[in-house]
Motif scaffolding. Structure first.
Motif, PDB file in Angstrom:
ATOM      1  N   ALA A   1       1.821 -10.369   8.869  1.00 44.90           N
ATOM      2  CA  ALA A   1       2.931  -9.453   9.121  1.00 44.90           C
ATOM      3  C   ALA A   1       2.644  -8.101   8.481  1.00 44.90           C
ATOM      4  CB  ALA A   1       4.239 -10.021   8.579  1.00 44.90           C
ATOM      5  N   LEU A   2       3.006  -7.048   9.208  1.00 42.62           N
ATOM      6  CA  LEU A   2       2.842  -5.676   8.736  1.00 42.62           C
ATOM      7  C   LEU A   2       4.209  -5.002   8.744  1.00 42.62           C
ATOM      8  CD1 LEU A   2       1.058  -3.187   8.012  1.00 42.62           C
ATOM      9  CD2 LEU A   2       0.896  -2.754  10.471  1.00 42.62           C
TER      10      LEU A   2
ATOM     11  N   VAL B   1       2.667  -4.084   3.365  1.00 37.91           N
ATOM     12  CA  VAL B   1       3.553  -2.941   3.577  1.00 37.91           C
ATOM     13  C   VAL B   1       2.669  -1.704   3.599  1.00 37.91           C
ATOM     14  CG1 VAL B   1       5.487  -1.600   2.686  1.00 37.91           C
ATOM     15  CG2 VAL B   1       5.475  -4.093   2.412  1.00 37.91           C
ATOM     16  N   ASP B   2       2.543  -1.096   4.759  1.00 40.52           N
ATOM     17  CA  ASP B   2       1.614   0.023   4.916  1.00 40.52           C
ATOM     18  C   ASP B   2       1.933   0.735   6.228  1.00 40.52           C
ATOM     19  OD1 ASP B   2      -0.473   1.814   4.914  1.00 40.52           O
ATOM     20  OD2 ASP B   2      -2.068   0.332   4.833  1.00 40.52           O
ATOM     21  N   GLY B   3       2.065   2.043   6.176  1.00 40.96           N
ATOM     22  CA  GLY B   3       2.327   2.796   7.401  1.00 40.96           C
ATOM     23  C   GLY B   3       1.099   3.411   8.013  1.00 40.96           C
TER      24      GLY B   3
ATOM     25  N   SER C   1       0.858  -1.190   0.000  1.00 37.90           N
ATOM     26  CA  SER C   1       0.000   0.000   0.000  1.00 37.90           C
ATOM     27  C   SER C   1       0.890   1.235   0.000  1.00 37.90           C
ATOM     28  CB  SER C   1      -0.922  -0.009   1.221  1.00 37.90           C
ATOM     29  OG  SER C   1      -1.820   1.072   1.178  1.00 37.90           O
ATOM     30  N   VAL C   2       1.540   1.448  -1.137  1.00 38.95           N
ATOM     31  CA  VAL C   2       2.543   2.500  -1.295  1.00 38.95           C
ATOM     32  C   VAL C   2       2.327   3.171  -2.648  1.00 38.95           C
ATOM     33  CG1 VAL C   2       4.230   1.286   0.144  1.00 38.95           C
ATOM     34  CG2 VAL C   2       4.181   0.865  -2.316  1.00 38.95           C
TER      35      VAL C   2
ATOM     36  N   VAL D   1       0.009  -3.957  -5.724  1.00 42.20           N
ATOM     37  CA  VAL D   1       0.700  -2.682  -5.531  1.00 42.20           C
ATOM     38  C   VAL D   1      -0.307  -1.546  -5.617  1.00 42.20           C
ATOM     39  CG1 VAL D   1       2.539  -1.160  -6.333  1.00 42.20           C
ATOM     40  CG2 VAL D   1       2.802  -3.644  -6.545  1.00 42.20           C
ATOM     41  N   GLY D   2      -0.228  -0.640  -4.656  1.00 42.26           N
ATOM     42  CA  GLY D   2      -1.104   0.522  -4.642  1.00 42.26           C
ATOM     43  C   GLY D   2      -2.154   0.427  -3.551  1.00 42.26           C
ATOM     44  N   LYS D   3      -2.524   1.560  -2.992  1.00 43.98           N
ATOM     45  CA  LYS D   3      -3.483   1.568  -1.887  1.00 43.98           C
ATOM     46  C   LYS D   3      -4.834   0.998  -2.295  1.00 43.98           C
ATOM     47  CE  LYS D   3      -5.526   4.627   1.582  1.00 43.98           C
ATOM     48  NZ  LYS D   3      -5.560   5.995   2.153  1.00 43.98           N
TER      49      LYS D   3
END
Length: 466
Positions: free
Chosen positions: A204-205, A187-189, A145-146, A171-173
């Protein structure tokens, strides 16, 4: 097949162990056999760990992503049994059903589980062939999510060689939100509680920066989701802290604004001591937080000949490079410091860590905060700046932020931002091309290690909050 464990054997496609049953210890022995084999015996092939157990009349093969090898909650600790696993009885179907249920409970639903009926004539080669043909790990879904393109595109392309071929990469939000219920690794902040609740398969995050105080930590902890952050922006943040300190001590912003209005200072204005600025050279510095940013900052301060004292909770380890002293006693670090640098994360233990009493221990100091605003009590900071207890402050982190969709907000409830001895920065310490590249590079390294079943640095302690 009877008695004790056979030696480890290595077919071409996998490695495992066969544990055979006989008479003796009953169901307790079955459980122990399964657990011991699960804990002690594994081999990695294409990012998948294979474990094989043959107990009495049942042969069990369980295949799981290598990441589960690190998740102790799935496999309870078992006392070592040396090279022998105690024999168990030949098992009726009711007991086999119990074993199946036990394994299904232990193994996450993402792992493949196959139970084969065994016989005395089952040969290892045939067993290997059965496993290769029938036990298949379910595909994983990796979500990024980038921003699409740029450095992230390069990093994701570089990771594809570490991703099992059966895995799907999103890939992508928007793509990740649409498939959030099926994603295993994200993968997300900015994951919020609502999205986490929908992410029912999340294992896993990976947060592509340092701070995790905005995440639903309690829910992540209860779900036993592994969380990793990164410190690839440590040097740029330390550089920003140093720049803020120099700007504050040097009265850079004050003189800049005055000269834009035609107002001169110093020699040209015929002014003496009242227009002095202060050099950083040789000043005693207190660095609160001795992680990656604190260590980078300590190294930079040494170029100015500054003695550096560091505060951290664990003071027994040797001081990192650049520190002259490490202590878990905050008062000892603050006394007589001329600069106080805050690089701490916001946790229950650090919220309000510095109040009026603590700030009074360093009279005339300059405070620089690149950690989190609420580490310093807002009222205490405002009053100390107003009455001169603090010489000044340089702040990159604040107490109030713009609401979603807006770029406008005063950064504090009290008028700290209006004081002449405060240098303002809008939380951009890690907002540079170099910091972004470092974070992306380190996130990719962490994810690659996780996929390979290797140790991953920067695992977040969800109990401690960092």
């Amino acid at each position: 097949m009877s008695g004790s464990a056979l030696p480890v054997w290595l077919p071409l496609l996998f490695s495992g162990v066969v544990v055979s049953g006989g008479s003796g210890s009953g169901v307790g022995g079955v459980m122990q056999a399964v657990r011991v084999a699960a804990n002690r015996l594994s081999a990695r092939v294409n990012q998948v760990r294979f474990r094989v157990v043959n107990v009495g009349w049942v042969a069990v093969c369980f295949m799981m992503p290598s990441s589960y090898y690190h998740k102790g909650a799935l496999w309870p600790s078992v006392t070592e049994c040396g090279s022998t696993i105690h024999p168990v009885t030949a098992l009726p179907s009711t007991i086999l059903s119990s074993i199946s249920e036990f394994l299904a409970y232990c193994l996450p639903e993402k792992a493949g589980l196959t139970i084969f009926p065994a016989s005395r004539g089952l040969r290892r080669g045939r067993f290997c062939k059965m496993l290769a043909g029938e036990a298949v790990m379910a595909a994983k879904i990796l979500g990024f999510s980038v921003p699409v393109g740029g450095l992230w595109a390069e990093a994701i392309d570089g990771l594809r060689g570490s991703v099992p071929g059966s895995c799907q990469v999103l890939v992508g939000k928007d793509a990740c939100l649409a498939a959030i219920g099926r994603i295993d690794v994200l993968v997300d902040g900015l994951l919020d509680s609502a999205d986490l609740e929908r992410a029912i398969k999340l294992q896993a995050l990976f947060v592509p920066f340092v701070g995790v105080d905005h995440l639903p930590v309690a829910a992540l902890r209860s779900r036993q989701v592994q969380v990793y952050n990164c410190h690839g922006n440590a040097f740029p943040v330390a550089e920003r802290a140093l720049a803020l300190a120099l700007a504050s001590l040097g009265r850079i912003v004050e003189y800049h604004n005055d000269l834009r209005n035609g107002q001169w200072h110093g020699f040209a204005a015929g002014h003496g001591r009242r227009d002095y600025w202060q050099s950083l050279q040789g000043k005693r510095c207190a660095v609160l937080g001795c992680g990656a940013v604190g260590q980078a900052l300590a190294g930079l301060l040494k170029a100015f000949g500054c003695p550096v004292a560091g505060f951290r909770r664990q003071a027994n380890a040797p001081p990192p490079a650049g520190f002259d002293l490490i202590s878990d006693r905050l008062d000892d670090i603050l006394v007589d410091a001329k600069l106080i640098f805050i690089t701490l994360p916001l946790t229950p233990a650090t919220r309000g860590l510095l109040g009026r009493r603590e700030l009074a221990l360093a009279p005339g100091a300059c405070l620089v905060n690149v950690g989190r605003g609420d580490v310093v009590d807002e009222t205490a900071l405002y009053e100390s700046l107003c009455d001169g207890s603090l010489l000044g402050a340089a702040l990159d982190v604040w107490y109030v932020y713009p609401p979603a969709g807006s770029t406008m907000a005063r950064p504090a409830r009290l008028p700290i931002d209006a004081l002449p001895n405060v240098v303002l920065s809008p939380h951009v310490g890690g907002h540079s091309a170099e910091a972004a590249a470092g974070n992306i590079r380190q996130t990719a390294q962490n994810l690659r290690a996780w996929l390979r079943g290797e140790a991953v640095v920067n695992r977040v302690d969800l109990e401690a909050g960092y």
